[in-house]
Scaffold this motif. Structure first.
Motif, mmCIF file in Angstrom:
data_model
loop_
_atom_site.group_PDB
_atom_site.id
_atom_site.type_symbol
_atom_site.label_atom_id
_atom_site.label_comp_id
_atom_site.label_asym_id
_atom_site.label_seq_id
_atom_site.Cartn_x
_atom_site.Cartn_y
_atom_site.Cartn_z
ATOM 1 N N ARG B 72 0.849 -1.188 0.000
ATOM 2 C CA ARG B 72 0.000 0.000 0.000
ATOM 3 C C ARG B 72 0.882 1.233 0.000
ATOM 4 O O ARG B 72 2.065 1.173 0.311
ATOM 5 C CB ARG B 72 -0.921 0.011 1.226
ATOM 6 C CG ARG B 72 -0.200 -0.061 2.579
ATOM 7 C CD ARG B 72 0.409 1.206 3.034
ATOM 8 N NE ARG B 72 1.201 1.058 4.235
ATOM 9 C CZ ARG B 72 2.505 0.809 4.238
ATOM 10 N NH1 ARG B 72 3.158 0.596 3.113
ATOM 11 N NH2 ARG B 72 3.166 0.776 5.380
ATOM 12 N N HIS B 74 0.620 5.555 1.126
ATOM 13 C CA HIS B 74 -0.130 6.702 1.630
ATOM 14 C C HIS B 74 0.369 7.941 0.906
ATOM 15 O O HIS B 74 1.574 8.114 0.759
ATOM 16 C CB HIS B 74 0.149 6.897 3.123
ATOM 17 C CG HIS B 74 -0.457 5.848 3.997
ATOM 18 N ND1 HIS B 74 -0.060 5.646 5.295
ATOM 19 C CD2 HIS B 74 -1.460 4.982 3.775
ATOM 20 C CE1 HIS B 74 -0.775 4.674 5.823
ATOM 21 N NE2 HIS B 74 -1.628 4.247 4.931
ATOM 22 N N GLU B 97 -0.849 7.714 12.658
ATOM 23 C CA GLU B 97 -0.693 6.837 11.512
ATOM 24 C C GLU B 97 0.737 6.859 11.018
ATOM 25 O O GLU B 97 1.040 6.382 9.956
ATOM 26 C CB GLU B 97 -1.622 7.286 10.379
ATOM 27 C CG GLU B 97 -3.052 6.794 10.537
ATOM 28 C CD GLU B 97 -3.220 5.302 10.312
ATOM 29 O OE1 GLU B 97 -2.371 4.677 9.685
ATOM 30 O OE2 GLU B 97 -4.226 4.776 10.794
ATOM 31 N N ASN B 268 -8.241 -2.464 15.467
ATOM 32 C CA ASN B 268 -6.787 -2.428 15.531
ATOM 33 C C ASN B 268 -6.377 -1.650 16.779
ATOM 34 O O ASN B 268 -6.518 -0.432 16.812
ATOM 35 C CB ASN B 268 -6.271 -1.750 14.253
ATOM 36 C CG ASN B 268 -4.764 -1.599 14.222
ATOM 37 O OD1 ASN B 268 -4.055 -2.254 14.982
ATOM 38 N ND2 ASN B 268 -4.288 -0.729 13.351
ATOM 39 N N MET B 309 -6.876 -6.753 14.494
ATOM 40 C CA MET B 309 -5.744 -6.646 13.592
ATOM 41 C C MET B 309 -4.477 -6.766 14.421
ATOM 42 O O MET B 309 -4.330 -6.080 15.417
ATOM 43 C CB MET B 309 -5.776 -5.292 12.890
ATOM 44 C CG MET B 309 -4.566 -5.048 12.031
ATOM 45 S SD MET B 309 -4.707 -3.550 11.061
ATOM 46 C CE MET B 309 -3.158 -3.624 10.160
ATOM 47 N N CYS B 312 -0.433 -4.586 12.342
ATOM 48 C CA CYS B 312 -0.266 -3.163 12.056
ATOM 49 C C CYS B 312 1.165 -2.725 12.347
ATOM 50 O O CYS B 312 1.772 -3.141 13.317
ATOM 51 C CB CYS B 312 -1.228 -2.349 12.900
ATOM 52 S SG CYS B 312 -1.087 -0.577 12.617
ATOM 53 N N GLN B 314 2.008 0.687 12.296
ATOM 54 C CA GLN B 314 1.962 2.105 12.652
ATOM 55 C C GLN B 314 2.786 2.951 11.675
ATOM 56 O O GLN B 314 3.776 3.592 12.033
ATOM 57 C CB GLN B 314 2.404 2.316 14.096
ATOM 58 C CG GLN B 314 1.437 1.617 15.047
ATOM 59 C CD GLN B 314 1.744 1.875 16.490
ATOM 60 O OE1 GLN B 314 2.694 1.317 17.022
ATOM 61 N NE2 GLN B 314 0.978 2.733 17.125
ATOM 62 N N CYS B 315 2.314 2.923 10.460
ATOM 63 C CA CYS B 315 3.083 3.514 9.362
ATOM 64 C C CYS B 315 3.050 5.033 9.358
ATOM 65 O O CYS B 315 2.172 5.646 9.915
ATOM 66 C CB CYS B 315 2.513 3.041 8.036
ATOM 67 S SG CYS B 315 2.267 1.294 7.967
ATOM 68 N N LEU B 323 3.917 -3.718 4.113
ATOM 69 C CA LEU B 323 3.954 -3.367 5.528
ATOM 70 C C LEU B 323 5.280 -3.847 6.091
ATOM 71 O O LEU B 323 5.740 -4.927 5.784
ATOM 72 C CB LEU B 323 2.819 -4.036 6.310
ATOM 73 C CG LEU B 323 1.400 -3.744 5.856
ATOM 74 C CD1 LEU B 323 0.421 -4.226 6.924
ATOM 75 C CD2 LEU B 323 1.185 -2.281 5.561
HETATM 76 S S1 SF4 Z 1 -0.249 -1.220 8.937
HETATM 77 FE FE1 SF4 Z 1 -1.473 -0.009 10.338
HETATM 78 S S2 SF4 Z 1 -0.738 2.094 10.128
HETATM 79 FE FE2 SF4 Z 1 0.104 0.927 8.416
HETATM 80 S S3 SF4 Z 1 -1.324 1.295 6.758
HETATM 81 FE FE3 SF4 Z 1 -2.007 -0.583 7.772
HETATM 82 S S4 SF4 Z 1 -3.458 0.031 9.335
HETATM 83 FE FE4 SF4 Z 1 -2.382 1.878 8.650
#
Ligand code: SF4
Ligand code: SF4
Ligand code: SF4
Lengths: 74, 517
Positions: B72, B74, B97, B268, B309, B312, B314-315, B323
């Motif tokens: 993904r 952002h 985030e 999450n 979840m 995660c 914490q991107c 990820l």
């Molecule tokens: S891993 Fe967590 S912080 Fe990163 S994009 Fe997915 S939900 Fe968002």
């Protein structure tokens, strides 16, 4: 008196820019400025100055005592 | 490779011209939303209705299994925010985030679209484009929605994703549904305004700044209302909660029930990140974050209620890639402007078809292993760690791993329980003892570690620590391999060849987790 932004405190978040009813706020190189000609202190639009209310950093959007108060339209 | 599906984007050229060329091109299955269904595998995940599986199967955050295969990104188009959180310091970045400390590059929607094309061309696993700040996307609705419109037109095979604090959400649900945003994450830290007031000092709502309990009440009402409205429109919603010991940790079980009853798909629970140097209110006040055990315990107590979840990372608000890996630095605006972007949807499709084939094979291997396990009856549960780069395979060298994925094995199969971050042990081919110690400490509670390769020295050290290094499943699927190993383990226990000993979660392992957070 129009409002001004203390540039050294501004985080450049742009939150104020979209809230100003007079489009008085704009960005220059990551820092936001208020055009004193355009600022009406939000008079006639909102109860409180929008830039002050939305700014995350306290005392960053402040009255500019050096400039005369804005004349409210009659 | 079909050339009709391939467009050269010269960054110096006129982008509107490019947009037009791309908008008029309709390759196979470019109609947004259904693009992937055709080339996907038919294997759903047992407990999900097929239409939901279709929506989550390629989303690395919504599906734990997908996070091995898909990436993904952002795009940071939304700098403004409409609430204040005590765990966030916007002088830097949103702690919610993104990892604080580094300011993201702010993008215009057009720059964001360009970046999306550049990244999607370079990383064919890229399936999801999200707007997650660095402020609140819905406090910047024009920029956010313009970005989505552009992505819908230029790269209709990409899914859209949005992360919000929820304050402005009820005003935008129709636009969200219209722009085919499939996934929305709402950060909900409380449903009790008294608790909320300790987390959110003020909100900007209805042209006024409100503070205290009143502000938290408005925020909570708007969040829950927005959640209900979205789920009613069939948009999948994930709820993120920041776990703050002594403030909302107990309360999050209530939050979990409240969001579940309103149709949230996934919850999450993330640990608070608070170091004084981040300059957040909590950081400066010395509010501590939870330990890894506390997070896991809370996740466990919520699990009976709904899906939790656990993968995660914490991107950052401008994260790019799978990820656990951040390739953001390869795609700064400066580099993108200099790039020759080829958005080749056909090549992406072909690549993803291969991924789907591998995933199906993976699922088959998992079923077979499960079938073999079914004959064994045992109460034994063990944890194992896996070194993996991606694709659901055991494909990383022990010394190169920056984190290990941890699975709990029982006769009902392998369950993903989390990742353990470590500093990679031998970057340059020379191991350092202290790093090896950290790596071993991070997985002290595991019975085995699965790797593609491992050197003699770390191998001996692991064995000394009671952890079995396993490299005979190199480049095989994780699920099938760990269950096959577990079957052998149970057999040996039953035959009395080995003595099963429980391994406890050493304190070292929580340090490894939290220090990386
Ligand atoms: S891993 Fe967590 S912080 Fe990163 S994009 Fe997915 S939900 Fe968002
Ligand atoms: S006080 Fe009102 S009019 Fe003046 S700059 Fe601020 S928002 Fe604009
Ligand atoms: S709201 Fe405050 S910090 Fe944000 S841009 Fe305006 S003056 Fe700067």
């Amino acid at each position: 008196m129009p409002f001004k932004i203390i540039a050294s405190q501004c985080t450049g978040c742009s939150a104020c820019e979209t809230q100003c009813p007079n489009l008085a706020i704009s960005e220059r190189a990551g820092v936001f400025l208020i055009d004193p000609e355009k600022c009406t202190e939000c008079a006639g639009y909102f109860d409180e100055p929008q830039c002050v209310a939305v700014c995350p950093v306290d005392n960053t959007c402040v009255l500019d005592a050096a400039l005369p108060r804005h004349q409210e339209p009659a | 490779m079909s050339t009709s599906a391939q467009h050269q984007v010269s960054c110096g050229g006129d982008i509107s011209e490019t947009l037009q060329v791309m908008a008029t091109h309709k390759g196979c299955g470019t109609i947004g939303g259904s693009g992937k269904a055709s080339c996907g595998s038919q294997a759903g995940i047992a407990n999900l209705p097929i239409e939901i599986w279709e929506k989550v199967k390629n989303h690395p955050c919504y599906s734990q299994e997908a996070h091995h295969h898909y990436a993904r990104m952002h795009v940071a188009v939304a700098p403004a925010c409409n609430i204040q959180c005590n765990y966030c310091n916007r002088k830097y970045d949103c702690a919610n985030e993104s990892r604080p400390g580094i300011v993201s590059e702010k993008l215009t929607p057009m720059q964001a679209a360009k970046k999306v094309l550049a990244v999607a061309s370079a990383i064919p696993q890229m399936s999801v484009v999200g707007v997650a700040g660095p402020g609140d996307p819905l406090a910047n609705p024009e920029k956010t929605f313009r970005t989505f419109e552009l992505v819908n037109r230029l790269a209709p095979d990409l899914k859209l994703c949005l992360s919000t604090n929820g304050l402005a959400l009820p005003d935008h649900v129709d636009t969200i549904a219209r722009l085919k945003v499939d996934h929305v994450t709402i950060t909900i830290n409380m449903i009790d305004p008294e608790i909320g007031a300790k987390i959110h000092p003020w909100i900007f709502y209805d042209h006024k700044r409100c503070t205290g309990i009143e502000a938290a009440r408005i925020l909570s009402n708007r969040q829950l209302q927005g959640l209900e409205m979205l789920t009613a429109r069939g948009v999948l919603c994930k709820v993120n909660s920041v776990m703050i010991p002594g403030i909302n940790d107990q309360h999050l079980v209530e939050v979990n029930k409240a969001v579940k009853s309103r149709g949230a798909f996934l919850h999450n629970v993330m640990p608070l990140i608070s170091s004084p140097e981040h300059g957040t209110v909590f950081g400066l006040r010395g509010q501590r974050g939870p330990t890894a055990q506390e997070v896991t315990a809370l996740q466990d107590s919520c699990e009976s209620e709904m899906n939790m979840m656990r993968h995660c990372r914490q991107c950052r608000a401008d994260a790019v890639g799978l990820l656990g890996e951040d390739r953001g630095a390869e795609f700064t605006m400066e580099k993108i402007m200099a790039m020759d972007i080829k958005y080749d949807e056909q090549a992406r499709k072909e690549y993803q078809a291969k991924v789907e084939k591998a995933r199906t094979a993976n699922l088959v291997a998992k079923q077979e292993a499960l079938a073999r396990l079914a004959s064994a009856s045992s109460k034994i549960k063990v944890l194992v760690a896996v070194a993996t780069k991606a694709s659901g395979l055991i494909n990383q060298h022990f010394g190169h791993a920056k984190e290990f994925q941890v699975y709990e094995l029982s006769t009902s199969g392998a369950k993903y329980v989390g990742h353990r971050a470590i500093h990679s042990y031998c970057q340059d081919g020379h191991g350092e003892d202290s790093k090896l110690e950290i790596a071993i400490g991070a997985i002290k509670d595991c019975h085995a570690i699965f790797v593609s390769k491992i050197g003699g020295c770390p191998k001996a050290e692991l064995i000394k620590a009671g952890i079995e290094p396993v490299d005979r499943y190199a480049y095989e699927f994780i699920d099938g391999s760990v269950t096959a190993w577990f079957k052998l383990y149970l057999d040996k226990v039953n035959e009395g060849k080995i003595n099963h000993v429980e391994r406890v979660n050493a304190a070292a392992c929580s340090n490894a987790l939290t220090s990386a957070a």
